[in-house]
Motif scaffolding. Structure first.
Motif, mmCIF file in Angstrom:
data_model
loop_
_atom_site.group_PDB
_atom_site.id
_atom_site.type_symbol
_atom_site.label_atom_id
_atom_site.label_comp_id
_atom_site.label_asym_id
_atom_site.label_seq_id
_atom_site.Cartn_x
_atom_site.Cartn_y
_atom_site.Cartn_z
ATOM 1 N N VAL A 78 0.875 -1.316 0.195
ATOM 2 C CA VAL A 78 -0.023 -0.107 -0.112
ATOM 3 C C VAL A 78 0.917 1.099 -0.014
ATOM 4 N N GLN A 79 2.049 1.228 0.842
ATOM 5 C CA GLN A 79 2.859 2.545 0.945
ATOM 6 C C GLN A 79 3.521 2.746 -0.614
ATOM 7 N N PHE A 80 4.101 1.447 -1.081
ATOM 8 C CA PHE A 80 4.567 1.502 -2.218
ATOM 9 C C PHE A 80 3.723 2.118 -3.443
ATOM 10 N N LEU A 81 2.635 1.622 -3.422
ATOM 11 C CA LEU A 81 1.510 2.242 -4.402
ATOM 12 C C LEU A 81 0.848 3.593 -4.056
ATOM 13 N N GLU A 82 1.065 4.046 -2.711
ATOM 14 C CA GLU A 82 0.805 5.442 -2.675
ATOM 15 C C GLU A 82 1.850 6.233 -3.205
ATOM 16 N N ARG A 101 4.129 5.744 -5.192
ATOM 17 C CA ARG A 101 4.177 5.807 -6.861
ATOM 18 C C ARG A 101 3.092 6.638 -7.271
ATOM 19 N N PHE A 102 2.086 6.450 -6.719
ATOM 20 C CA PHE A 102 0.928 7.652 -7.427
ATOM 21 C C PHE A 102 1.286 8.979 -6.986
ATOM 22 N N THR A 103 1.764 9.058 -5.774
ATOM 23 C CA THR A 103 2.347 10.720 -5.335
ATOM 24 C C THR A 103 3.231 11.141 -6.517
ATOM 25 N N CYS A 104 4.420 10.402 -6.711
ATOM 26 C CA CYS A 104 5.239 10.711 -7.465
ATOM 27 C C CYS A 104 4.705 10.863 -8.907
ATOM 28 N N ALA A 105 3.910 10.023 -9.397
ATOM 29 C CA ALA A 105 3.264 10.073 -10.608
ATOM 30 C C ALA A 105 2.385 11.547 -10.821
ATOM 31 N N GLN A 106 1.733 11.946 -9.589
ATOM 32 C CA GLN A 106 0.881 13.099 -9.697
ATOM 33 C C GLN A 106 2.095 14.528 -9.786
ATOM 34 N N ALA A 107 2.917 13.944 -9.177
ATOM 35 C CA ALA A 107 3.939 15.271 -9.109
ATOM 36 C C ALA A 107 4.735 15.331 -10.359
ATOM 37 N N CYS A 108 4.890 14.341 -11.029
ATOM 38 C CA CYS A 108 5.510 14.550 -12.536
ATOM 39 C C CYS A 108 4.331 15.168 -13.406
ATOM 40 N N THR A 109 2.958 14.768 -13.304
ATOM 41 C CA THR A 109 2.089 15.512 -13.867
ATOM 42 C C THR A 109 2.217 17.223 -13.920
ATOM 43 N N ASP A 110 1.889 17.357 -12.418
ATOM 44 C CA ASP A 110 1.961 18.756 -11.966
ATOM 45 C C ASP A 110 3.115 19.639 -12.651
ATOM 46 N N CYS A 111 4.369 18.753 -12.562
ATOM 47 C CA CYS A 111 5.660 19.420 -12.845
ATOM 48 C C CYS A 111 5.518 19.411 -14.480
ATOM 49 N N THR A 131 12.578 11.095 -5.321
ATOM 50 C CA THR A 131 13.396 10.586 -4.167
ATOM 51 C C THR A 131 12.680 9.725 -3.025
ATOM 52 N N GLU A 132 11.644 10.189 -2.976
ATOM 53 C CA GLU A 132 11.015 9.578 -1.810
ATOM 54 C C GLU A 132 10.601 8.177 -2.218
ATOM 55 N N PHE A 133 9.928 8.086 -3.675
ATOM 56 C CA PHE A 133 9.729 6.686 -4.108
ATOM 57 C C PHE A 133 10.929 6.062 -4.469
ATOM 58 N N MET A 134 11.926 6.424 -4.841
ATOM 59 C CA MET A 134 13.286 5.574 -4.866
ATOM 60 C C MET A 134 13.540 4.978 -3.562
ATOM 61 N N ALA A 135 13.234 5.367 -2.464
ATOM 62 C CA ALA A 135 13.701 4.994 -1.284
ATOM 63 C C ALA A 135 12.688 3.645 -0.916
ATOM 64 N N THR A 136 11.402 3.516 -1.528
ATOM 65 C CA THR A 136 10.617 2.345 -1.446
ATOM 66 C C THR A 136 11.124 1.097 -2.217
ATOM 67 N N LEU A 137 12.022 1.574 -3.029
ATOM 68 C CA LEU A 137 12.488 0.601 -4.125
ATOM 69 C C LEU A 137 13.848 -0.333 -3.239
ATOM 70 N N ASP A 138 14.373 0.127 -2.262
ATOM 71 C CA ASP A 138 15.678 -0.494 -1.746
ATOM 72 C C ASP A 138 15.035 -1.818 -0.995
#
Length: 124
Positions: free
Chosen positions: A11-15, A17-27, A117-124
């Motif tokens: 769930v945290q990973f998906l959240e 991931r979504f947050t990162c995707a949303q930030a990319c869209t906004d950017c 950066t935060e999403f990459m931390a979930t990939l560890d």
């Protein structure tokens, strides 16, 4: 308990991931808008800022598409995409910092870099 922990991690990973995707869209939106406001017949420095904004929008858009895919992507490739996005966003934010009125776009770039950066931390 392991299955609960695994489910919470998923769930945290998906959240994230979504947050990162949303930030990319906004950017991407902010950079595309900002790049469109720069006079294409302006100085060479203005043209470089415009190009950075366009590149950032394209990179963020590509990353958002990658994050939205349902299939499994190689973790190393995903990490490389996120790192590239983070780097481009920080460079673009720095370029936008030199222009009055570009504060929102610069902040969107920084937010996106942080989300990557935060999403990459979930990939560890």
């Amino acid at each position: 308990m392991t299955s609960t922990t695994s489910q919470q991690q998923l769930v945290q990973f998906l959240e994230d991931r979504f947050t990162c995707a949303q930030a990319c869209t906004d950017c991407a939106r902010a950079c595309a808008l900002r790049a469109s406001l720069v006079d294409p017949d302006g100085t060479e420095e203005q043209e470089q800022v415009r190009r950075k904004g366009i590149l950032c929008a394209e990179v963020c858009d590509a990353t958002c598409r990658v994050l939205a895919e349902q299939n499994q992507m190689d973790e190393a490739a995903l990490r490389a995409q996120l790192e590239w996005t983070r780097t481009v966003c920080l460079e673009c934010a720095h370029a936008f910092d030199r222009y009055p009125g570009a504060e929102d776009a610069a902040q969107a770039c920084r937010d996106c870099a942080q989300a990557c950066t935060e999403f990459m931390a979930t990939l560890d």
